[in-house]
Design a protein around this motif. Structure first.
Motif, PDB file in Angstrom:
ATOM      1  N   ARG A 192      -6.313  17.750  23.686  1.00 35.49           N
ATOM      2  CA  ARG A 192      -5.508  18.444  22.844  1.00 35.49           C
ATOM      3  C   ARG A 192      -4.421  19.186  23.407  1.00 35.49           C
ATOM      4  O   ARG A 192      -4.693  20.077  24.507  1.00 35.49           O
ATOM      5  CB  ARG A 192      -6.350  19.583  21.891  1.00 35.49           C
ATOM      6  CG  ARG A 192      -5.566  20.250  21.025  1.00 35.49           C
ATOM      7  CD  ARG A 192      -6.320  21.314  20.227  1.00 35.49           C
ATOM      8  NE  ARG A 192      -7.408  20.797  19.636  1.00 35.49           N
ATOM      9  CZ  ARG A 192      -8.280  21.451  18.989  1.00 35.49           C
ATOM     10  NH1 ARG A 192      -8.201  22.857  18.975  1.00 35.49           N
ATOM     11  NH2 ARG A 192      -9.144  21.016  18.436  1.00 35.49           N
ATOM     12  N   PRO A 193      -3.345  18.774  23.506  1.00 37.89           N
ATOM     13  CA  PRO A 193      -2.002  19.328  24.206  1.00 37.89           C
ATOM     14  C   PRO A 193      -1.906  20.814  23.944  1.00 37.89           C
ATOM     15  O   PRO A 193      -2.038  21.239  22.929  1.00 37.89           O
ATOM     16  CB  PRO A 193      -0.858  18.620  23.611  1.00 37.89           C
ATOM     17  CG  PRO A 193      -1.422  17.275  23.043  1.00 37.89           C
ATOM     18  CD  PRO A 193      -2.780  17.767  22.623  1.00 37.89           C
ATOM     19  N   ARG A 194      -1.624  21.375  25.187  1.00 40.38           N
ATOM     20  CA  ARG A 194      -1.468  22.860  25.040  1.00 40.38           C
ATOM     21  C   ARG A 194      -0.189  23.206  25.987  1.00 40.38           C
ATOM     22  O   ARG A 194       0.055  22.389  26.876  1.00 40.38           O
ATOM     23  CB  ARG A 194      -2.409  23.804  25.803  1.00 40.38           C
ATOM     24  CG  ARG A 194      -3.955  23.557  24.942  1.00 40.38           C
ATOM     25  CD  ARG A 194      -4.878  24.263  25.620  1.00 40.38           C
ATOM     26  NE  ARG A 194      -5.459  23.765  27.019  1.00 40.38           N
ATOM     27  CZ  ARG A 194      -6.344  23.026  27.364  1.00 40.38           C
ATOM     28  NH1 ARG A 194      -6.724  22.207  26.375  1.00 40.38           N
ATOM     29  NH2 ARG A 194      -6.228  22.598  28.558  1.00 40.38           N
ATOM     30  N   TRP A 195       0.367  24.366  25.591  1.00 41.97           N
ATOM     31  CA  TRP A 195       1.747  24.760  26.242  1.00 41.97           C
ATOM     32  C   TRP A 195       1.555  24.643  27.860  1.00 41.97           C
ATOM     33  O   TRP A 195       2.359  24.352  28.461  1.00 41.97           O
ATOM     34  CB  TRP A 195       2.243  25.861  25.598  1.00 41.97           C
ATOM     35  CG  TRP A 195       2.896  25.829  24.342  1.00 41.97           C
ATOM     36  CD1 TRP A 195       2.413  26.191  23.025  1.00 41.97           C
ATOM     37  CD2 TRP A 195       4.417  25.136  23.983  1.00 41.97           C
ATOM     38  NE1 TRP A 195       3.062  25.825  22.100  1.00 41.97           N
ATOM     39  CE2 TRP A 195       4.335  25.181  22.644  1.00 41.97           C
ATOM     40  CE3 TRP A 195       5.118  24.421  24.731  1.00 41.97           C
ATOM     41  CZ2 TRP A 195       5.413  24.591  22.090  1.00 41.97           C
ATOM     42  CZ3 TRP A 195       5.940  23.729  24.077  1.00 41.97           C
ATOM     43  CH2 TRP A 195       6.340  23.797  22.728  1.00 41.97           C
TER      44      TRP A 195
END
Length: 271
Positions: free
Chosen positions: A36-39
């Motif tokens: 899951r992409p995160r900042w």
């Protein structure tokens, strides 16, 4: 061509499946297939891109250079020259891919020890890579150059194409010592975050050296000797590699606190 494309697709698919399985089941660090992409990842992605993008562009420059050389060969000597060159490149890959495998292993080794500031282990890794590459790559290259027919016959070419391929193989392999030098030091460029050096060298080899050399030789020599553009570009790239490696080693000595080399040493990495 359809069979080659199918074989490539199958090989890639099996390779990806194997890597996913190893990463999920056998690796000490469990990596999920999807994440899951995160900042917070943006900074990491930026660092990876800064190193990886020049490597990607390097590969693209090879394709552009080969396309231009194909046009020169086809316009001057006809399709026989292009066919012979393509066959020779596939066969040369047997030797070249061993060198690239060593390069792929050397990059993380050098990067890890660069992070540890272990100059001695970096030196030993580069020295070992040179020895292994020279023994394996040069041996395979010599065998291919001396006994090319068993491999060439797998492609079922005409007699003229076979002779062209043999001439290309033998002249190209003559430049392999320069290729080994360039590839090994390219590993150092990538491992230390200076992959842009490798990009410049590859563009010079594939486009600024190879294409003009091929054009000049096409106007000057017969088909038997046109393949000299390969060792010419290899030697030119090796000279540029030496220049960039000299610049980089000066930076490493400064950053890692390594004193300048004694005149009696040759590798320039003594403490």
């Amino acid at each position: 061509m359809t069979g080659a494309a199918a074989a490539t697709f199958t090989g890639r698919f099996v390779g990806i499946f194997y890597l996913i399985k190893k990463l999920r089941d056998s690796s000490e660090i469990k990596l999920p297939f999807f994440t899951r992409p995160r900042w917070g990842m943006l900074r990491i992605w930026g660092g990876i891109t800064a190193i990886g993008l020049p490597v990607t562009l390097t590969t693209g420059s090879v394709a552009l250079g080969m396309g231009s050389v194909n046009r020169i060969l086809s316009a001057t000597y006809g399709n026989i020259a292009v066919a012979g060159w393509m066959i020779s490149m596939r066969i040369e890959d047997l030797a070249f891919n061993t060198l690239m495998g060593i390069n792929n292993a050397l990059v993380p080794f050098l990067a890890f020890n660069y992070g540890r500031r272990s100059v001695e282990r970096m030196k030993r890794g580069i020295r070992s890579a040179f020895i292994i590459s020279t023994v394996i790559t040069v041996t395979i290259g010599l065998l291919i150059a001396i006994y090319p027919y068993p491999l060439i016959n797998l492609f079922r070419p005409s007699g003229n194409v076979s002779e062209v391929a043999i001439q290309s193989i033998r002249l190209t392999i003559a430049g392999y010592p320069a290729v080994i030098y360039s590839v090994i030091y390219n590993s150092l460029f990538i491992a230390t975050g200076y992959s842009a050096y490798g990009l410049v060298i590859q563009i010079c080899r594939s486009m600024l050296l190879r294409i003009p050399a091929a054009w000049f030789l096409a106007q000057s020599v017969s088909l038997s000797w046109i393949w000299l553009f390969q060792p010419i570009s290899f030697v030119g790239a090796a000279a540029l590699t030496w220049l960039f490696s000299w610049i980089l080693l000066k930076k490493l000595r400064r950053d890692l606190g390594v004193s300048p080399p004694d005149k009696s040493t040759s590798d320039g990495w003594e403490r």
